[in-house]
Write an enzyme that holds these catalytic residues in place. Sequence first.
Site, mmCIF file in Angstrom:
data_model
loop_
_atom_site.group_PDB
_atom_site.id
_atom_site.type_symbol
_atom_site.label_atom_id
_atom_site.label_comp_id
_atom_site.label_asym_id
_atom_site.label_seq_id
_atom_site.Cartn_x
_atom_site.Cartn_y
_atom_site.Cartn_z
ATOM 1 N N SER A 27 0.833 -1.209 0.000
ATOM 2 C CA SER A 27 0.000 0.000 0.000
ATOM 3 C C SER A 27 0.868 1.260 0.000
ATOM 4 O O SER A 27 1.881 1.336 0.703
ATOM 5 C CB SER A 27 -0.877 0.038 1.262
ATOM 6 O OG SER A 27 -1.817 -1.005 1.252
ATOM 7 N N ILE A 100 -7.443 6.251 0.418
ATOM 8 C CA ILE A 100 -8.579 5.338 0.288
ATOM 9 C C ILE A 100 -9.308 5.603 -1.021
ATOM 10 O O ILE A 100 -9.595 6.761 -1.359
ATOM 11 C CB ILE A 100 -9.535 5.539 1.491
ATOM 12 C CG1 ILE A 100 -8.899 4.928 2.743
ATOM 13 C CG2 ILE A 100 -10.907 4.952 1.214
ATOM 14 C CD1 ILE A 100 -9.677 5.162 4.003
ATOM 15 N N TYR A 164 -9.931 3.609 -16.402
ATOM 16 C CA TYR A 164 -9.963 4.280 -15.090
ATOM 17 C C TYR A 164 -11.361 4.843 -14.822
ATOM 18 O O TYR A 164 -11.809 4.931 -13.680
ATOM 19 C CB TYR A 164 -8.888 5.368 -15.031
ATOM 20 C CG TYR A 164 -8.471 5.725 -13.625
ATOM 21 C CD1 TYR A 164 -7.894 4.768 -12.785
ATOM 22 C CD2 TYR A 164 -8.644 7.010 -13.127
ATOM 23 C CE1 TYR A 164 -7.512 5.089 -11.492
ATOM 24 C CE2 TYR A 164 -8.263 7.343 -11.842
ATOM 25 C CZ TYR A 164 -7.690 6.380 -11.030
ATOM 26 O OH TYR A 164 -7.321 6.708 -9.748
ATOM 27 N N LYS A 171 -11.607 11.075 -8.704
ATOM 28 C CA LYS A 171 -10.346 11.761 -8.375
ATOM 29 C C LYS A 171 -10.434 13.252 -8.707
ATOM 30 O O LYS A 171 -9.835 14.082 -8.010
ATOM 31 C CB LYS A 171 -9.165 11.116 -9.108
ATOM 32 C CG LYS A 171 -8.824 9.708 -8.639
ATOM 33 C CD LYS A 171 -8.483 9.646 -7.165
ATOM 34 C CE LYS A 171 -7.848 8.323 -6.771
ATOM 35 N NZ LYS A 171 -7.751 8.168 -5.308
HETATM 36 P P1 NAD Z 1 -4.375 -0.213 -1.614
HETATM 37 O O1 NAD Z 1 -5.328 -1.215 -2.132
HETATM 38 O O2 NAD Z 1 -3.193 -0.700 -0.908
HETATM 39 O O3 NAD Z 1 -5.118 0.853 -0.690
HETATM 40 C C1 NAD Z 1 -6.464 1.224 -0.877
HETATM 41 C C2 NAD Z 1 -7.059 1.305 0.500
HETATM 42 O O4 NAD Z 1 -8.408 1.780 0.448
HETATM 43 C C3 NAD Z 1 -7.095 -0.067 1.212
HETATM 44 O O5 NAD Z 1 -6.426 0.014 2.435
HETATM 45 C C4 NAD Z 1 -8.577 -0.317 1.430
HETATM 46 O O6 NAD Z 1 -8.851 -1.018 2.620
HETATM 47 C C5 NAD Z 1 -9.084 1.127 1.496
HETATM 48 N N1 NAD Z 1 -10.535 1.211 1.305
HETATM 49 C C6 NAD Z 1 -11.263 0.952 0.193
HETATM 50 N N2 NAD Z 1 -12.581 1.094 0.460
HETATM 51 C C7 NAD Z 1 -12.669 1.445 1.775
HETATM 52 C C8 NAD Z 1 -13.738 1.717 2.655
HETATM 53 N N3 NAD Z 1 -15.021 1.643 2.260
HETATM 54 N N4 NAD Z 1 -13.455 2.055 3.941
HETATM 55 C C9 NAD Z 1 -12.183 2.133 4.374
HETATM 56 N N5 NAD Z 1 -11.116 1.862 3.596
HETATM 57 C C10 NAD Z 1 -11.368 1.524 2.317
HETATM 58 O O7 NAD Z 1 -3.966 0.648 -2.913
HETATM 59 P P2 NAD Z 1 -3.143 1.991 -3.081
HETATM 60 O O8 NAD Z 1 -2.773 2.014 -4.514
HETATM 61 O O9 NAD Z 1 -2.104 2.108 -2.036
HETATM 62 O O10 NAD Z 1 -4.266 3.099 -2.878
HETATM 63 C C11 NAD Z 1 -4.136 4.185 -1.960
HETATM 64 C C12 NAD Z 1 -4.592 5.479 -2.632
HETATM 65 O O11 NAD Z 1 -3.636 5.818 -3.636
HETATM 66 C C13 NAD Z 1 -5.935 5.388 -3.338
HETATM 67 O O12 NAD Z 1 -6.631 6.600 -3.156
HETATM 68 C C14 NAD Z 1 -5.534 5.235 -4.797
HETATM 69 O O13 NAD Z 1 -6.532 5.671 -5.691
HETATM 70 C C15 NAD Z 1 -4.340 6.168 -4.802
HETATM 71 N N6 NAD Z 1 -3.449 6.015 -5.966
HETATM 72 C C16 NAD Z 1 -2.963 4.799 -6.312
HETATM 73 C C17 NAD Z 1 -2.121 4.695 -7.411
HETATM 74 C C18 NAD Z 1 -1.577 3.349 -7.822
HETATM 75 O O14 NAD Z 1 -1.141 3.217 -8.980
HETATM 76 N N7 NAD Z 1 -1.535 2.362 -6.966
HETATM 77 C C19 NAD Z 1 -1.767 5.837 -8.150
HETATM 78 C C20 NAD Z 1 -2.285 7.081 -7.770
HETATM 79 C C21 NAD Z 1 -3.128 7.155 -6.662
#
Ligand code: NAD
Length: 276
Positions: A27, A100, A164, A171
Amino acid sequence: MADTPFPTGTLMAGKRGLIMGVANKNSIAWAIAQQLAAQGAELAFTYQGEKLLRRVKPLAESVGSSLLVDCDVTNDDQMDAAFATLKDEWGEIDFLVHAIAFAGKDQLAGSFVEQTTREGFKSALDISAYSFVDAARRASEMMKDGGSMITLTYLGSERVIPNYNVMGVAKAALEACTRYIAADLGPRGIRVNAISAGPIKTLAAAGIGSGRHMFRFNKAASALQDNTDPMGVAGAALYLLSDLGLSCTGETHHVDGGFHAIGMPQETALRDSLAE
Ligand code: NAD
């Protein structure tokens, strides 16, 4: 912190904050948590349901944290309980990390206009954008002496990224929320920013169709011709959450190898990468 690859120091010494969004060691929130801990921060974590506790607890313990609260952001009672626990334990906090997002798998493939349902739209916007407004309001009540908050976003808010879909819309809302929250909380000395990270291999990223193409294309078409390193995102988070980020608020800061800055990738880089 023993054996941390993250730069150690005291930039966050004496600061306490809540990390929302660690699911496992991949994460983005976990990279941020490790960086903050390596700079002396004291951390609390929320996790989504008992199934994830198994993964999150040992991670939290490894950075000296035993303050973990179950919290699904769609559940007002759980949000109330999570922030009440934090208030009971600490009284005040200095920072919030919101990492999240969620959209149903059926919403993240194919045609946006054909696939997006009312329920899918509402749920993506609720979990991925409104939850930041809700958490920011609650966290700000515990920031008596100023503070700093960040959320995580992606370029799909600004430009069309295949598959996406509704998450791009969520977003865009999240980035707008960041600016409005920053304006509201600014007079109280609370800074609010978003980090727009390039693609990183996590559970959330795995839910998006054409992931392999996304990583290859990003590498080829970014200025650094490489994929985004979570440590870079963690470093940006440290800057924004520590006093180094003084005067920076309402910003969406790209940490994506410069992908957002490129209008047309170098032909050779694109050809070589797509041939891999
Ligand atoms: P991840 O799956 O590790 O984390 C996503 C988190 O959201 C998880 O911990 C999950 O439990 C939580 N979540 C989802 N629904 C939920 C709910 N109803 N209540 C509480 N928690 C909830 O993935 P990540 O990539 O680390 O995502 C973290 C953030 O980074 C997100 O906002 C994602 O959109 C953003 N992001 C990710 C990327 C990528 O390429 N991985 C790029 C840009 C932004």
